[in-house]
Design an enzyme around this catalytic site. Sequence first.
Site, short mmCIF file in Angstrom:
data_model
loop_
_atom_site.label_atom_id
_atom_site.label_comp_id
_atom_site.label_asym_id
_atom_site.label_seq_id
_atom_site.Cartn_x
_atom_site.Cartn_y
_atom_site.Cartn_z
N GLY A 190 2.81 -1.01 4.36
CA GLY A 190 2.89 0.33 3.86
C GLY A 190 4.39 0.50 3.65
O GLY A 190 4.99 0.45 2.36
N GLY A 191 4.84 1.26 4.77
CA GLY A 191 6.29 1.62 4.58
C GLY A 191 7.18 0.80 3.93
O GLY A 191 7.99 1.28 3.01
N HIS A 196 -9.41 1.38 4.36
CA HIS A 196 -8.28 1.77 5.28
C HIS A 196 -8.61 2.69 6.20
O HIS A 196 -9.24 3.72 6.26
CB HIS A 196 -7.19 2.49 4.31
CG HIS A 196 -5.95 2.26 4.79
ND1 HIS A 196 -5.51 3.29 5.74
CD2 HIS A 196 -4.73 1.22 4.77
CE1 HIS A 196 -4.22 2.73 6.35
NE2 HIS A 196 -3.87 1.65 5.60
N SER A 226 3.09 -2.20 10.30
CA SER A 226 4.44 -2.29 10.55
C SER A 226 5.15 -3.53 10.19
O SER A 226 5.88 -4.20 10.76
CB SER A 226 4.63 -1.99 12.09
OG SER A 226 4.34 -0.37 12.22
N GLU A 275 -6.85 5.03 7.42
CA GLU A 275 -6.52 6.58 7.32
C GLU A 275 -7.62 7.20 6.52
O GLU A 275 -7.90 8.39 6.76
CB GLU A 275 -5.02 6.46 6.52
CG GLU A 275 -3.88 6.36 7.19
CD GLU A 275 -2.80 5.86 6.61
OE1 GLU A 275 -2.80 5.70 5.25
OE2 GLU A 275 -1.91 5.21 7.29
N GLU A 317 -5.97 -4.91 10.15
CA GLU A 317 -4.82 -3.70 10.52
C GLU A 317 -5.35 -2.99 11.93
O GLU A 317 -6.14 -2.17 11.68
CB GLU A 317 -4.79 -2.78 9.45
CG GLU A 317 -4.44 -3.46 8.14
CD GLU A 317 -3.85 -2.46 7.22
OE1 GLU A 317 -2.66 -2.60 6.63
OE2 GLU A 317 -4.17 -1.18 6.76
N ASN A 373 0.91 -1.28 0.19
CA ASN A 373 0.06 0.08 -0.02
C ASN A 373 1.08 1.28 0.04
O ASN A 373 1.63 1.56 0.99
CB ASN A 373 -0.86 -0.05 1.27
CG ASN A 373 -1.61 1.15 1.42
OD1 ASN A 373 -1.83 1.86 0.36
ND2 ASN A 373 -2.44 1.54 2.49
N TRP A 374 0.95 1.70 -1.15
CA TRP A 374 1.96 2.83 -1.16
C TRP A 374 1.55 4.17 -0.50
O TRP A 374 2.35 4.98 -0.57
CB TRP A 374 2.39 3.25 -2.77
CG TRP A 374 3.25 2.12 -3.29
CD1 TRP A 374 3.56 0.81 -2.81
CD2 TRP A 374 3.98 2.44 -4.81
NE1 TRP A 374 4.40 0.13 -3.76
CE2 TRP A 374 4.44 0.94 -4.96
CE3 TRP A 374 3.77 3.15 -5.99
CZ2 TRP A 374 5.27 0.83 -6.01
CZ3 TRP A 374 4.42 2.88 -6.91
CH2 TRP A 374 5.18 1.57 -7.08
N LYS A 375 0.30 4.17 -0.39
CA LYS A 375 -0.24 5.46 0.10
C LYS A 375 0.03 6.77 -0.75
O LYS A 375 -0.09 6.55 -2.06
CB LYS A 375 0.08 5.63 1.31
CG LYS A 375 0.18 4.34 2.32
CD LYS A 375 0.18 4.80 3.98
CE LYS A 375 -0.07 3.27 4.59
NZ LYS A 375 -0.02 3.60 6.01
N GLY A 383 2.19 2.35 10.42
CA GLY A 383 2.96 3.28 10.49
C GLY A 383 3.86 3.79 11.60
O GLY A 383 4.36 4.91 11.89
P1 PGA Z 1 2.69 0.28 7.47
O1 PGA Z 1 1.11 0.37 6.83
O2 PGA Z 1 3.11 -1.10 7.06
O3 PGA Z 1 3.39 1.55 7.13
O4 PGA Z 1 2.34 0.07 9.00
C1 PGA Z 1 0.18 -0.60 6.76
C2 PGA Z 1 -1.15 0.06 6.00
O5 PGA Z 1 -1.26 1.02 6.27
O6 PGA Z 1 -1.73 -0.74 5.32
#
Ligand code: PGA
Length: 255
Positions: A238-239, A99, A217, A101, A171, A13-15, A177
């Site tokens: 994500g990251g 998600h 994470s 966010e 999640e 998930n590149w956001k 994050g």
């Molecule tokens: P993260 O993000 O791996 O940076 O914690 C995961 C996500 O939001 O899907």
Amino acid sequence: MNNTNRRKVIAGNWKMNKTPAEATLLINELLPKIEGFNGSDIVLCVPFTDIHAAVAAVAGTRVKIGAQNVHFAENGAYTGEISASMLCECGVEYVVVGHSERRQYFGETDVTVNLRTKSALKAGLRVILCIGEKLEERERGITDEIIIMQLYTALLGVTKTEMKNVIIAYEPVWAIGTGKTATSDQAEGVCALIRSLLSDKYGDEVSQNTAIQYGGSMNASNAAELLAKENIDGGLIGGASLKANDFTAIVKAAQ
Ligand code: PGA
């Protein structure tokens, strides 16, 4: 009943990261590294503006492209929004829905998550449906109730047949994050709960065939332990998906 045939799904998930040119660079760096590791399905969920470049970059490979949101109407006066059919025509095969966010910053609710899920499934997209509790909810001991409510509301009106195209991503919001991963036992506990809820609603076959990812994470050093758990069928990352070496390490851990 334990289905060992369930394929793992590793999704990045590149956001809101990477321009189209940067997307091409990252994918070109990633593809040779993950070649030969065919034990999981691989999806890159990129910003809308990267879709064209990303679809071109993965052409002829087994990597699929996903979007990070979709509107629930087929078309109309929704300035700034993107519909499921628009995504399909651009070569998108997956979409992240719900998600945390989106829930936190953009007013997403369980009801709109349900509308988006149904609209995406109707268009033939695969949905990565995100659910998870906040820190205060875990501390109050209501994680299970939150999961039950989010999962069942999101899946209202979704048929057994459509479930073939649904992946659930667990999640925990406090792990996204933050560098704070859920322990593999905490993650496995909630993923097992999700599987039993799916079984109650759709029966054993659907529940055993549905991929349930962990996200929050996940990285090169903790992926193997998480992915070894019986009910964790992949990751939403994500990251670590923004670095070819880190993402590759997770793909390898899923072998
Ligand atoms: P993260 O993000 O791996 O940076 O914690 C995961 C996500 O939001 O899907």
